[in-house]
Design a protein around this motif. Structure first.
Motif, PDB file in Angstrom:
ATOM      1  N   PHE A  77      45.799  34.177  43.688  1.00 22.19           N
ATOM      2  CA  PHE A  77      46.612  34.924  42.726  1.00 22.19           C
ATOM      3  C   PHE A  77      45.828  35.189  41.446  1.00 22.19           C
ATOM      4  CE2 PHE A  77      49.378  35.098  39.023  1.00 22.19           C
ATOM      5  CZ  PHE A  77      50.189  36.164  39.357  1.00 22.19           C
ATOM      6  N   ALA A  78      45.186  34.150  40.917  1.00 26.27           N
ATOM      7  CA  ALA A  78      44.409  34.317  39.683  1.00 26.27           C
ATOM      8  C   ALA A  78      43.257  35.299  39.900  1.00 26.27           C
ATOM      9  CB  ALA A  78      43.896  32.966  39.188  1.00 26.27           C
ATOM     10  N   ALA A  79      42.584  35.208  41.053  1.00 25.21           N
ATOM     11  CA  ALA A  79      41.489  36.132  41.347  1.00 25.21           C
ATOM     12  C   ALA A  79      41.989  37.573  41.380  1.00 25.21           C
ATOM     13  CB  ALA A  79      40.831  35.758  42.672  1.00 25.21           C
ATOM     14  N   ALA A  80      43.163  37.779  41.977  1.00 29.87           N
ATOM     15  CA  ALA A  80      43.744  39.125  42.026  1.00 29.87           C
ATOM     16  C   ALA A  80      44.059  39.628  40.624  1.00 29.87           C
ATOM     17  CB  ALA A  80      45.003  39.129  42.893  1.00 29.87           C
ATOM     18  N   GLN A  81      44.541  38.762  39.756  1.00 28.51           N
ATOM     19  CA  GLN A  81      44.850  39.166  38.388  1.00 28.51           C
ATOM     20  C   GLN A  81      43.575  39.561  37.638  1.00 28.51           C
ATOM     21  OE1 GLN A  81      47.911  39.833  37.255  1.00 28.51           O
ATOM     22  NE2 GLN A  81      48.482  39.296  39.341  1.00 28.51           N
ATOM     23  N   PHE A  82      42.482  38.836  37.867  1.00 28.10           N
ATOM     24  CA  PHE A  82      41.210  39.206  37.233  1.00 28.10           C
ATOM     25  C   PHE A  82      40.736  40.566  37.725  1.00 28.10           C
ATOM     26  CE2 PHE A  82      40.974  35.052  35.412  1.00 28.10           C
ATOM     27  CZ  PHE A  82      40.129  35.204  34.315  1.00 28.10           C
ATOM     28  N   ARG A  83      40.954  40.885  39.009  1.00 24.60           N
ATOM     29  CA  ARG A  83      40.585  42.219  39.505  1.00 24.60           C
ATOM     30  C   ARG A  83      41.425  43.302  38.847  1.00 24.60           C
ATOM     31  NH1 ARG A  83      40.146  39.259  44.304  1.00 24.60           N
ATOM     32  NH2 ARG A  83      42.210  39.891  45.025  1.00 24.60           N
ATOM     33  N   ARG A  84      42.684  43.009  38.560  1.00 26.56           N
ATOM     34  CA  ARG A  84      43.583  43.997  37.944  1.00 26.56           C
ATOM     35  C   ARG A  84      43.377  44.133  36.435  1.00 26.56           C
ATOM     36  NH1 ARG A  84      47.835  41.225  41.331  1.00 26.56           N
ATOM     37  NH2 ARG A  84      47.914  42.506  43.192  1.00 26.56           N
ATOM     38  N   HIS A  85      42.703  43.170  35.817  1.00 29.88           N
ATOM     39  CA  HIS A  85      42.555  43.156  34.363  1.00 29.88           C
ATOM     40  C   HIS A  85      41.084  43.075  33.965  1.00 29.88           C
ATOM     41  CE1 HIS A  85      46.862  42.792  33.540  1.00 29.88           C
ATOM     42  NE2 HIS A  85      46.894  42.099  34.661  1.00 29.88           N
ATOM     43  N   PRO A  86      40.371  44.201  34.045  1.00 28.31           N
ATOM     44  CA  PRO A  86      38.953  44.187  33.682  1.00 28.31           C
ATOM     45  C   PRO A  86      38.711  43.805  32.227  1.00 28.31           C
ATOM     46  CG  PRO A  86      39.735  46.439  34.022  1.00 28.31           C
ATOM     47  CD  PRO A  86      40.834  45.526  34.468  1.00 28.31           C
ATOM     48  N   GLU A  87      39.729  43.893  31.404  1.00 27.80           N
ATOM     49  CA  GLU A  87      39.582  43.503  29.995  1.00 27.80           C
ATOM     50  C   GLU A  87      39.378  41.992  29.837  1.00 27.80           C
ATOM     51  OE1 GLU A  87      44.127  43.627  30.689  1.00 27.80           O
ATOM     52  OE2 GLU A  87      42.362  44.697  31.416  1.00 27.80           O
ATOM     53  N   TRP A  88      39.540  41.249  30.909  1.00 26.80           N
ATOM     54  CA  TRP A  88      39.292  39.801  30.889  1.00 26.80           C
ATOM     55  C   TRP A  88      37.863  39.466  31.306  1.00 26.80           C
ATOM     56  CZ3 TRP A  88      44.109  38.072  34.163  1.00 26.80           C
ATOM     57  CH2 TRP A  88      45.284  38.329  33.436  1.00 26.80           C
ATOM     58  N   SER A  89      37.036  40.464  31.537  1.00 26.71           N
ATOM     59  CA  SER A  89      35.682  40.220  32.054  1.00 26.71           C
ATOM     60  C   SER A  89      34.847  39.351  31.114  1.00 26.71           C
ATOM     61  CB  SER A  89      34.959  41.539  32.329  1.00 26.71           C
ATOM     62  OG  SER A  89      34.750  42.240  31.118  1.00 26.71           O
ATOM     63  N   ASP A  90      35.216  39.297  29.838  1.00 28.18           N
ATOM     64  CA  ASP A  90      34.465  38.467  28.898  1.00 28.18           C
ATOM     65  C   ASP A  90      34.566  36.975  29.211  1.00 28.18           C
ATOM     66  OD1 ASP A  90      37.231  38.851  28.008  1.00 28.18           O
ATOM     67  OD2 ASP A  90      36.677  37.748  26.199  1.00 28.18           O
ATOM     68  N   VAL A  91      35.606  36.563  29.938  1.00 28.75           N
ATOM     69  CA  VAL A  91      35.748  35.142  30.292  1.00 28.75           C
ATOM     70  C   VAL A  91      35.565  34.876  31.784  1.00 28.75           C
ATOM     71  CG1 VAL A  91      37.190  34.570  28.300  1.00 28.75           C
ATOM     72  CG2 VAL A  91      38.274  35.225  30.462  1.00 28.75           C
ATOM     73  N   LEU A  92      35.329  35.909  32.571  1.00 29.97           N
ATOM     74  CA  LEU A  92      35.131  35.730  34.007  1.00 29.97           C
ATOM     75  C   LEU A  92      33.773  35.105  34.244  1.00 29.97           C
ATOM     76  CD1 LEU A  92      36.046  36.160  36.936  1.00 29.97           C
ATOM     77  CD2 LEU A  92      35.002  38.435  36.809  1.00 29.97           C
ATOM     78  N   ASN A  93      33.739  34.004  34.970  1.00 33.63           N
ATOM     79  CA  ASN A  93      32.487  33.326  35.279  1.00 33.63           C
ATOM     80  C   ASN A  93      31.659  34.237  36.164  1.00 33.63           C
ATOM     81  OD1 ASN A  93      30.845  31.422  37.193  1.00 33.63           O
ATOM     82  ND2 ASN A  93      31.187  30.333  35.294  1.00 33.63           N
ATOM     83  N   ARG A  94      30.448  34.505  35.757  1.00 30.68           N
ATOM     84  CA  ARG A  94      29.589  35.453  36.465  1.00 30.68           C
ATOM     85  C   ARG A  94      29.093  34.934  37.796  1.00 30.68           C
ATOM     86  NH1 ARG A  94      31.679  39.523  34.660  1.00 30.68           N
ATOM     87  NH2 ARG A  94      31.573  39.738  32.428  1.00 30.68           N
ATOM     88  N   SER A  95      29.250  33.646  38.080  1.00 26.77           N
ATOM     89  CA  SER A  95      28.824  33.135  39.386  1.00 26.77           C
ATOM     90  C   SER A  95      29.889  33.356  40.449  1.00 26.77           C
ATOM     91  CB  SER A  95      28.481  31.650  39.286  1.00 26.77           C
ATOM     92  OG  SER A  95      29.636  30.885  39.033  1.00 26.77           O
ATOM     93  N   ALA A  96      31.051  33.896  40.054  1.00 28.81           N
ATOM     94  CA  ALA A  96      32.106  34.174  41.030  1.00 28.81           C
ATOM     95  C   ALA A  96      31.647  35.283  41.960  1.00 28.81           C
ATOM     96  CB  ALA A  96      33.379  34.587  40.304  1.00 28.81           C
ATOM     97  N   SER A  97      31.907  35.100  43.228  1.00 35.77           N
ATOM     98  CA  SER A  97      31.505  36.142  44.180  1.00 35.77           C
ATOM     99  C   SER A  97      32.457  37.325  44.073  1.00 35.77           C
ATOM    100  CB  SER A  97      31.503  35.592  45.601  1.00 35.77           C
ATOM    101  OG  SER A  97      32.829  35.420  46.053  1.00 35.77           O
ATOM    102  N   LYS A  98      32.018  38.479  44.518  1.00 36.74           N
ATOM    103  CA  LYS A  98      32.856  39.670  44.447  1.00 36.74           C
ATOM    104  C   LYS A  98      34.120  39.526  45.253  1.00 36.74           C
ATOM    105  CE  LYS A  98      29.294  42.897  43.261  1.00 36.74           C
ATOM    106  NZ  LYS A  98      29.036  44.271  43.133  1.00 36.74           N
ATOM    107  N   GLY A  99      34.078  38.781  46.312  1.00 38.27           N
ATOM    108  CA  GLY A  99      35.274  38.572  47.123  1.00 38.27           C
ATOM    109  C   GLY A  99      36.329  37.743  46.423  1.00 38.27           C
TER     110      GLY A  99
END
Length: 102
Positions: A77-99
């Motif tokens: 659920f949280a991963a889906a929310q990050f995909r829907r909210h690109p404005e949160w990219s500043d806190v998205l851990n860059r080691s997360a896989s695209k999937g």
């Protein structure tokens, strides 16, 4: 909606409820000083479609921004929310896989 944050060592939980209803919860682990791993989100059926889960993830995003941390959203659920909210990219851990988090 009432949102509360609970910490027990390296584990944390954000809870939400509306009125006297049941608790929704999002759990996470702190990995070191800079990383929050969201591992589970559970929203009771009575709250579905009311933005309760989104509100808990938004709370985590703000918490990460205030503490200069990043978030690894392992919870689907949280991963889906990050995909829907690109404005949160500043806190998205860059080691997360695209999937996982886009």
């Amino acid at each position: 909606m009432d949102i509360e944050h609970h910490i027990d060592g390296s584990k944390g939980k954000v809870t939400a409820k509306i009125g006297i209803g049941p608790l929704a919860e999002m759990t996470y682990s702190a990995a070191g000083e800079r990383l929050i791993i969201i591992d589970h989100t559970e929203v009771p059926d009575v709250y579905r479609g009311q933005g309760v889960g989104l509100a808990m993830v938004e709370y985590a995003v703000e918490m990460a921004r205030e503490s200069d941390r990043s978030i690894l959203p392992l919870c689907p659920f949280a991963a889906a929310q990050f995909r829907r909210h690109p404005e949160w990219s500043d806190v998205l851990n860059r080691s997360a896989s695209k999937g996982e988090a886009g």
